[in-house]
Design an enzyme around this catalytic site. Structure first.
Site, PDB file in Angstrom:
ATOM      1  N   SER A 147       3.689 -69.218  71.357  1.00 27.61           N
ATOM      2  CA  SER A 147       4.133 -68.293  72.391  1.00 27.61           C
ATOM      3  C   SER A 147       5.610 -68.528  72.747  1.00 27.61           C
ATOM      4  CB  SER A 147       3.214 -68.451  73.607  1.00 27.61           C
ATOM      5  OG  SER A 147       3.271 -67.319  74.412  1.00 27.61           O
ATOM      6  N   ASP A 172       0.881 -66.878  67.591  1.00 30.60           N
ATOM      7  CA  ASP A 172       0.576 -65.799  68.535  1.00 30.60           C
ATOM      8  C   ASP A 172       1.746 -65.351  69.395  1.00 30.60           C
ATOM      9  OD1 ASP A 172      -1.628 -64.105  68.857  1.00 30.60           O
ATOM     10  OD2 ASP A 172      -1.904 -64.790  70.901  1.00 30.60           O
ATOM     11  N   HIS A 341      -5.429 -66.551  73.468  1.00 32.94           N
ATOM     12  CA  HIS A 341      -4.010 -66.682  73.152  1.00 32.94           C
ATOM     13  C   HIS A 341      -3.643 -68.120  72.775  1.00 32.94           C
ATOM     14  CE1 HIS A 341       0.230 -66.139  73.278  1.00 32.94           C
ATOM     15  NE2 HIS A 341       0.406 -66.711  74.447  1.00 32.94           N
TER      16      HIS A 341
END
Length: 373
Positions: A147, A172, A341
C-alpha cells in the site's frame, strides 16, 4: 452514492472497510457457539531474530544471515510488525535476510519532523537506512512494499536510492484505484473507534471488523498500530472507547449477575488512573500527502528496470497503464483471492510462496535444503 462508496476499494492506506458481506461464508472467522478466541498479544521475537535502531532513529526488525536482503515497507498506519508472520514463513522457504523497517512517524521510529510524510522524504529515509546498514557496498536488495509502503518502494527505486536493487514487489496498490478511493478514505477513518480499552480489544476489533483476517498476525501486528495512553479517569475521550461494544461470544447464561459484580469491582480500581490505547498515527492528518504517494505511480512502477511483481487482493484493480504493461509482459502479477487489503497478513503463506517462486525463478536465491516445493 452510498453503495458506490462501499464498492470503492479503499486500498489507499493500509486500512479498508470490511467487505459488504462481512467474512466470506467459508471463512475461518466463523466460530462455534461459546468458543472463546485468544486475542492476547504475541511478541516480535517469535518472528524476527533481532531489533536494530539505525542512527537512533529508524527501528528495524531483522532475520536471516545470508542471501539477498528483502527490505520490507509497511502500509499507512501499520508498522514493520505487519510483516512478522510473513517473515517467519519466508525465511523457512528461501535463503534471504529480512529487514523490516518502521517508516517515519510509524511504529517505534522517531524522526525530528514526523509530520513530513511526503513520498520524496520517505524514499530518502529508505536510502539513508540502506546506506547506514551497508555503506558503499550494499548486498543485492529486493524491495517489497504494501500500500503506502508500495508507493514509497516505487519512488525509492525510481530515484535510484538503492543502487544494488534486484527487484521490486508491490502489494495491493494501484494508482487508479487509490486515486478513486481518496474521497471515501476520510469517511472510513472517521468510522474507526478512536480508542480501545486494551491491546486485546484492539486486536479483537481488527479481526472482527475484517481489517486483518488472520488472528495470529493481528496478535503480533496490532501493537505496532496502537499505543498506550495514560489519562485520568474523567477524560471524556475514554467514553468513546471500544470495549463494551465488542460482541461477546461466551458466558451467555447465568453469568450476568456475576459479571456485574466483577465490573463494579473493576470500576472501583479504575478511578485512580485510566489507561487506554489509541492509534499511533493520525492517518486523517496525512491527507495532503496522499496525492503525491499515488499520482503517476503506475508509470513510475513500469519505468523501473528491475524485475517486478505485483500482488493484488482482487482482480478488478488494474488501471489503464498497468493493463497495457501487463499485456506487454513488463511485470509479473498474481491475484490472491479471499484476502483483504493486508494481503501479506491475511495470507502470509501464499505471499511468501509467490515471492519465493519469483526470486528463485530470477535466480536471486535458492530454496532452502529440505524445503519441498
Amino acid at each position: 452514492a452510498d453503495s458506490m462508496e462501499k464498492q470503492l476499494h479503499l486500498n489507499l492506506l493500509a486500512s479498508r472497510p470490511p467487505m459488504a458481506g462481512g467474512f466470506q461464508s467459508g471463512s475461518k472467522m466463523k466460530m462455534g457457539p461459546g468458543r472463546k478466541r485468544d486475542f492476547t498479544p504475541l511478541l516480535w521475537s517469535q518472528y524476527f531474530e533481532t531489533i536494530e535502531d539505525v542512527e537512533n532513529i529508524f527501528r528495524l526488525y531483522c532475520s536471516g544471515s545470508s542471501g539477498p536482503v528483502l527490505l520490507l515497507l509497511h502500509g499507512g498506519g501499520h508498522s514493520a510488525l505487519s510483516w512478522a508472520v510473513f517473515t517467519a514463513v519466508l525465511c523457512s522457504r528461501i535463503s534471504c535476510r529480512v529487514v523490516a523497517m518502521d517508516l517515519r512517524a510509524h511504529g517505534d521510529t522517531k524522526v525530528k519532523n514526523p509530520e513530513d510524510l511526503s513520498a520524496d522524504t520517505m524514499a530518502k529515509d529508505v536510502g539513508k537506512v540502506v546506506e547506514a546498514l551497508y555503506g558503499e557496498s550494499p548486498p543485492p536488495i529486493m524491495m517489497i512494499g504494501h500500500s503506502m509502503g508500495g508507493a514509497i518502494a516505487v519512488h525509492t527505486a525510481s530515484a535510484n536510492l538503492v543502487p544494488s536493487l534486484l527487484g521490486l514487489c508491490v502489494i495491493d496498490v494501484v494508482e487508479g484505484t487509490a486515486m478513486d478511493a481518496l474521497n471515501s478514505m476520510q469517511n472510513f477513518l472517521r468510522s474507526r473507534p478512536k480508542t480501545f480499552k486494551s491491546l486485546e480489544n484492539a486486536i479483537e476489533w481488527s479481526v472482527k471488523s475484517g481489517q486483518i483476517r488472520n488472528i495470529e498476525s493481528a496478535r503480533v501486528s496490532m501493537g505496532g498500530q496502537v499505543k498506550k495512553c495514560e489519562e485520568s479517569a474523567n477524560n471524556p475521550s475514554v467514553s468513546n472507547s471500544i470495549g463494551e461494544g465488542i460482541i461477546e461470544e461466551e458466558e451467555e447464561e447465568g453469568g450476568a449477575e456475576e459479571s456485574n459484580k466483577k465490573r463494579m469491582k473493576e470500576d472501583d480500581q479504575e478511578v485512580k488512573k485510566e489507561s487506554f490505547y489509541t492509534w499511533r498515527v493520525e492517518l486523517s492528518k496525512t491527507e495532503k500527502y496522499w496525492d503525491g504517494w499515488f499520482r503517476g505511480l503506475s508509470a513510475l512502477f513500469l519505468s523501473c528496470s528491475v524485475p517486478k511483481l505485483l500482488l493484488l487482493a482482487g482482480v478488478d484493480r488494474l488501471d489503464k497503464d498497468l493493463t497495457i504493461g501487463q499485456m506487454q509482459g513488463k511485470f509479473q502479477m498474481q491475484v490472491l483471492p479471499q484476502c483483504g487489503h493486508a494481503v501479506h497478513e491475511d495470507a502470509p503463506e501464499k505471499v511468501a510462496d509467490a515471492l519465493a517462486t519469483f526470486m528463485v525463478r530470477h535466480k536471486f536465491t535458492e530454496f532452502k535444503e529440505g524445503f519441498l516445493w
